[in-house]
Write an enzyme that holds these catalytic residues in place. Structure first.
Site, PDB file in Angstrom:
ATOM      1  CB  SER A  84      -0.959  -0.011   0.991  1.00 25.80           C
ATOM      2  OG  SER A  84      -1.980   0.881   0.944  1.00 25.80           O
ATOM      3  CG  HIS A  89       1.267  15.052   4.229  1.00 28.32           C
ATOM      4  ND1 HIS A  89       1.601  15.316   2.986  1.00 28.32           N
ATOM      5  CD2 HIS A  89       0.517  14.038   4.380  1.00 28.32           C
ATOM      6  CE1 HIS A  89       0.637  14.346   2.035  1.00 28.32           C
ATOM      7  NE2 HIS A  89       0.454  13.590   3.178  1.00 28.32           N
ATOM      8  CB  CYS A 104      -2.982  -5.103   2.724  1.00 25.47           C
ATOM      9  SG  CYS A 104      -2.070  -4.949   1.312  1.00 25.47           S
TER      10      CYS A 104
END
Length: 147
Positions: A84, A89, A104
């Protein structure tokens, strides 16, 4: 609320037609980091290395890294994972970072990536929300075909 130890966990559970719980499929960690080292939060190369190392620590396969340094300050960096993604940020002027870790597979350890970033960005406080994800039962027997 003391954010330094606050953790919240949410289960999004799909059910089979016979009401059995579906096997675990993934984890999505939302991590808020406060009181971080502002120099590290503004260092694009450092953050690329940090998310790469944290992803590998979580037993993820890094496919690609992309990042952008903003002016006058701030960085966004994203690791595309076979499992994934992991993104960060930063707002160095506020000593703050928002991290998203979605993995996952049963062998993944996203909590290790989370702790690595908490430690290496020198966060004095953090808030972690974990969402356990499962696929909807109606796609359980579907097989992807090559395009």
């Amino acid at each position: 609320m003391d954010l330094s130890t606050h953790k919240e966990e949410i289960d999004i559970v799909s059910k089979r037609a016979n009401k059995e719980k579906v096997e675990f499929q993934g984890k999505h960690l939302l991590l808020e980091l406060y009181g971080c080292n502002p120099q590290k939060l503004n260092d694009e190369l450092y953050l690329r290395c940090a998310i790469n190392n944290s992803a590998k620590l979580a037993k993820a396969s890094v496919i690609n890294l992309i990042s952008n340094k903003f002016e006058p300050y701030g960085v966004t960096a994203i690791a595309l994972l076979a499992e994934s993604h992991l993104s960060i940020h930063t707002w160095p002027e506020s000593s703050y970072a928002a991290v998203d870790i979605f993995t996952c597979g049963v062998n993944m350890c996203p909590e290790l990536a989370s702790q690595f970033l908490i430690d290496n960005l020198e966060a004095s406080k953090h808030f972690l929300k974990t969402i356990n994800r499962n696929y909807p039962f109606y796609i359980e027997n579907q097989v992807r075909e090559a395009i």
